[in-house]
Write a protein that holds these residues in place. Structure first.
Motif, PDB file in Angstrom:
ATOM      1  N   LYS A  77       0.797  -1.214   0.000  1.00  0.00           N
ATOM      2  CA  LYS A  77       0.000   0.000   0.000  1.00  0.00           C
ATOM      3  C   LYS A  77       0.836   1.272   0.000  1.00  0.00           C
ATOM      4  N   VAL A  78       2.026   1.231   0.572  1.00  0.00           N
ATOM      5  CA  VAL A  78       2.847   2.435   0.665  1.00  0.00           C
ATOM      6  C   VAL A  78       4.021   2.328  -0.294  1.00  0.00           C
ATOM      7  N   GLY A  79       4.702   3.449  -0.500  1.00  0.00           N
ATOM      8  CA  GLY A  79       5.848   3.466  -1.387  1.00  0.00           C
ATOM      9  C   GLY A  79       7.043   2.755  -0.792  1.00  0.00           C
ATOM     10  N   ASN A  80       8.016   2.455  -1.639  1.00  0.00           N
ATOM     11  CA  ASN A  80       9.238   1.780  -1.217  1.00  0.00           C
ATOM     12  C   ASN A  80      10.266   2.826  -0.799  1.00  0.00           C
ATOM     13  N   PRO A  81      10.678   2.869   0.485  1.00  0.00           N
ATOM     14  CA  PRO A  81      11.627   3.889   0.930  1.00  0.00           C
ATOM     15  C   PRO A  81      13.084   3.553   0.648  1.00  0.00           C
ATOM     16  N   THR A  82      13.384   2.320   0.240  1.00  0.00           N
ATOM     17  CA  THR A  82      14.773   1.882   0.108  1.00  0.00           C
ATOM     18  C   THR A  82      15.591   2.728  -0.863  1.00  0.00           C
ATOM     19  N   PRO A  83      15.070   3.146  -2.025  1.00  0.00           N
ATOM     20  CA  PRO A  83      15.899   3.965  -2.927  1.00  0.00           C
ATOM     21  C   PRO A  83      16.384   5.273  -2.322  1.00  0.00           C
ATOM     22  N   LEU A  84      15.690   5.773  -1.282  1.00  0.00           N
ATOM     23  CA  LEU A  84      16.157   6.998  -0.633  1.00  0.00           C
ATOM     24  C   LEU A  84      17.567   6.835  -0.081  1.00  0.00           C
ATOM     25  N   ARG A  85      17.892   5.621   0.334  1.00  0.00           N
ATOM     26  CA  ARG A  85      19.211   5.371   0.913  1.00  0.00           C
ATOM     27  C   ARG A  85      20.320   5.673  -0.079  1.00  0.00           C
ATOM     28  N   PHE A  86      20.064   5.454  -1.359  1.00  0.00           N
ATOM     29  CA  PHE A  86      21.127   5.573  -2.351  1.00  0.00           C
ATOM     30  C   PHE A  86      21.169   6.944  -3.006  1.00  0.00           C
ATOM     31  N   CYS A  87      20.299   7.859  -2.547  1.00  0.00           N
ATOM     32  CA  CYS A  87      20.417   9.256  -2.983  1.00  0.00           C
ATOM     33  C   CYS A  87      21.398   9.949  -2.042  1.00  0.00           C
ATOM     34  N   HIS A  88      22.634   9.484  -2.038  1.00  0.00           N
ATOM     35  CA  HIS A  88      23.584   9.895  -1.007  1.00  0.00           C
ATOM     36  C   HIS A  88      24.638  10.845  -1.558  1.00  0.00           C
ATOM     37  N   TYR A  89      25.493  11.273  -0.670  1.00  0.00           N
ATOM     38  CA  TYR A  89      26.554  12.215  -1.010  1.00  0.00           C
ATOM     39  C   TYR A  89      27.932  11.554  -0.929  1.00  0.00           C
TER      40      TYR A  89
END
Length: 283
Positions: free
Chosen positions: A57-69
């Motif tokens: 039902k909700v979005g996948n938060p895992t790709p946020l981890r790889f929007c890194h610096y």
């Protein structure tokens, strides 16, 4: 009194379905079922239990981890284009793109029931918060190591501080080793990322101890080695980001990640068959 059955014997549900059909409406499914391979591609965790209802039902938060610096920080550690300061220039990205983004991702992974990514992202996010706080003068973490007791920059360069701070990297290296072992249940790319992160923290601890002993040349080589290892890990992280985003939007072709879950399943099935075939012994 209302009744669930009409005079002609039709239920309310049947009547409503006919009414929707007459109005040209169709029923649209509101949930999806992912295969084990798709689940591990998207959520970076082995499907050892039933898929969480929230994951549908909700979005996948895992790709946020790889929007890194990590990529610019690795270039800084390798001293490209004259960069230096061991990341002091990246205080803002460390706090917001490193610690805060990972903390949010960890909380979201916890909500949908993904324990392993939750622990990984929360731990690394906490490290970046601690790393940034050490370099911010307001926290007064390094200043006591300076001769004046108030100079943060001088404290960061002092031998006592370096010899002490290296133990933080050793602790993170132990955690990366644990994560590396656990990641062998997921895929090859994730495993290689943790391998290089393990090298990053080992080289950083060596660098701080070498610099603390006055071996500037050896310490600088270790720092550059840590930067190179972080550079490789960041590139693999970008690759996983592309894989996950392509998977989310259904963009072909699907890029390989080296799924390792089938290897463990095959060995487990083999062990189960051996247990069944092995004759019972009477004592």
């Amino acid at each position: 009194m209302d009744s669930d059955v009409s005079q002609n014997g039709e239920t309310k549900a049947t009547f409503q379905n006919k009414e929707n059909t007459m109005n040209g409406l169709t029923t649209v499914p509101t949930s999806v079922t992912l295969s084990s391979e798709q689940f591990e591609r998207l959520y970076l965790t082995p499907m050892t239990v039933r898929q969480s209802p929230l994951a549908k039902k909700v979005g996948n938060p895992t790709p946020l981890r790889f929007c890194h610096y990590n990529h610019p920080l690795s270039c800084c550690l390798m001293a490209w284009r004259g960069a230096g300061g061991n990341g002091i220039a990246f205080i803002g990205p460390i706090v917001f793109l490193g610690g805060l983004l990972l903390l949010i991702t960890s909380i979201l992974e916890f909500i949908i029931g993904n324990t392993f990514p939750c622990v990984v992202f929360g731990t690394i996010g906490g490290f970046w918060f601690a790393f940034a706080a050490t370099m911010i003068p307001a926290f007064n973490a390094a200043a006591p190591y300076s001769s004046s007791g108030t100079d943060t920059a001088a404290g960061l360069a002092s031998e006592a501080f370096m010899n002490t701070y290296a133990f933080l990297f050793i602790t993170m290296a132990v955690l990366m080793l644990i994560f590396l072992i656990c990641s062998t249940r997921i895929n090859v790319v994730y495993t290689v990322i943790f391998l290089f992160l393990l090298l990053v923290f080992l080289l950083l601890s060596s660098a701080y101890w070498q610099l603390g002993q006055g071996n500037a040349a050896s310490g600088d080589r270790c720092v550059k080695g840590a930067g190179a290892s972080l550079f490789v890990a960041s590139l693999l992280g970008f690759y996983l980001l592309i894989v996950q985003l392509f998977e989310c939007v259904g963009f072909p072709p699907f890029l390989p990640v080296g799924d390792l879950s089938t290897f463990w399943t095959r060995n487990q099935d083999k062990g189960d068959r051996e247990d069944v075939e092995r004759p019972a012994t009477v004592r």
